[in-house]
Design a protein around this motif. Structure first.
Motif, short mmCIF file in Angstrom:
data_model
loop_
_atom_site.label_atom_id
_atom_site.label_comp_id
_atom_site.label_asym_id
_atom_site.label_seq_id
_atom_site.Cartn_x
_atom_site.Cartn_y
_atom_site.Cartn_z
N TYR A 1 0.87 -1.19 0.00
CA TYR A 1 0.00 0.00 0.00
C TYR A 1 0.90 1.23 0.00
O TYR A 1 1.48 1.60 1.02
CB TYR A 1 -0.94 0.00 1.21
CG TYR A 1 -2.07 0.99 1.06
CD1 TYR A 1 -3.13 0.74 0.19
CD2 TYR A 1 -2.08 2.19 1.76
CE1 TYR A 1 -4.16 1.65 0.02
CE2 TYR A 1 -3.13 3.10 1.60
CZ TYR A 1 -4.15 2.83 0.73
OH TYR A 1 -5.19 3.72 0.57
N ASP B 1 -6.80 6.76 -3.36
CA ASP B 1 -7.98 6.34 -2.59
C ASP B 1 -8.62 7.50 -1.85
O ASP B 1 -9.83 7.54 -1.68
CB ASP B 1 -7.61 5.23 -1.61
CG ASP B 1 -7.23 3.92 -2.28
OD1 ASP B 1 -7.47 3.78 -3.51
OD2 ASP B 1 -6.68 3.05 -1.59
N THR C 1 -8.45 5.78 3.92
CA THR C 1 -8.32 4.34 4.15
C THR C 1 -8.36 4.06 5.64
O THR C 1 -8.13 4.94 6.45
CB THR C 1 -7.03 3.78 3.54
OG1 THR C 1 -7.09 2.36 3.50
CG2 THR C 1 -5.79 4.19 4.33
N GLU D 1 -8.98 5.37 10.75
CA GLU D 1 -9.09 5.86 9.38
C GLU D 1 -8.25 7.13 9.20
O GLU D 1 -8.23 8.00 10.07
CB GLU D 1 -10.54 6.13 9.02
CG GLU D 1 -11.35 4.86 8.91
CD GLU D 1 -12.76 5.06 8.42
OE1 GLU D 1 -13.04 6.09 7.75
OE2 GLU D 1 -13.59 4.16 8.69
#
Length: 134
Positions: A13, A21, A24, A83
């Motif tokens: 990642y 993204d 995440t 997050e």
């Protein structure tokens, strides 16, 4: 505000993928010290994003956007996720070698506990790394 460092292998990642993204959750942490650090994170805290194994450098800054909750990848209630969203890329990545060479950073957890995937960063350490990235 508190400061942190989160590690990811770029092939698993990367900072680039994280930016694509836009947000995440940080999962798969299975170390109690790292887990406790995640439990201590508060919304708005900042974290350095560190590429481990390949690169071995801090490449960006992320922000906590949701505090710790049960890791959805396991039924074991011992583990949590937090997050994050990306804030900014560093102008110049700061390598582990540079950090180790800087006397002011000799006590940073990244150096003292190198295998820890989520670590605390003192405000003065955070500021010094930002200065090194300019």
């Amino acid at each position: 505000m508190n400061y942190w460092l989160i590690k990811s292998e770029p092939e698993k990642y990367s900072w680039e993928k994280f930016n694509k993204d836009g947000r995440t959750f940080w999962d798969g942490v299975r170390n109690y010290t790292a887990r406790n650090n995640m439990r201590a994170m508060k919304e708005g805290d900042l974290a350095f994003f560190y590429h481990s194994n390949e690169g071995k450098e801090i490449v960006g800054i992320a922000k906590v956007v949701k505090e710790a909750y049960q890791d959805p990848t396991t039924d074991d209630t011992n583990w949590v996720v937090v997050e994050f969203s990306p804030v900014e890329s560093l102008k110049k990545p700061v390598t582990l070698a540079q950090i180790k060479a800087e006397p002011m950073l000799s006590e940073i957890q990244l150096v003292r506990q190198g295998r820890l995937s989520v670590s605390a960063v003192k405000p003065e350490e955070f500021d010094k790394i930002l200065e090194m990235s300019r």
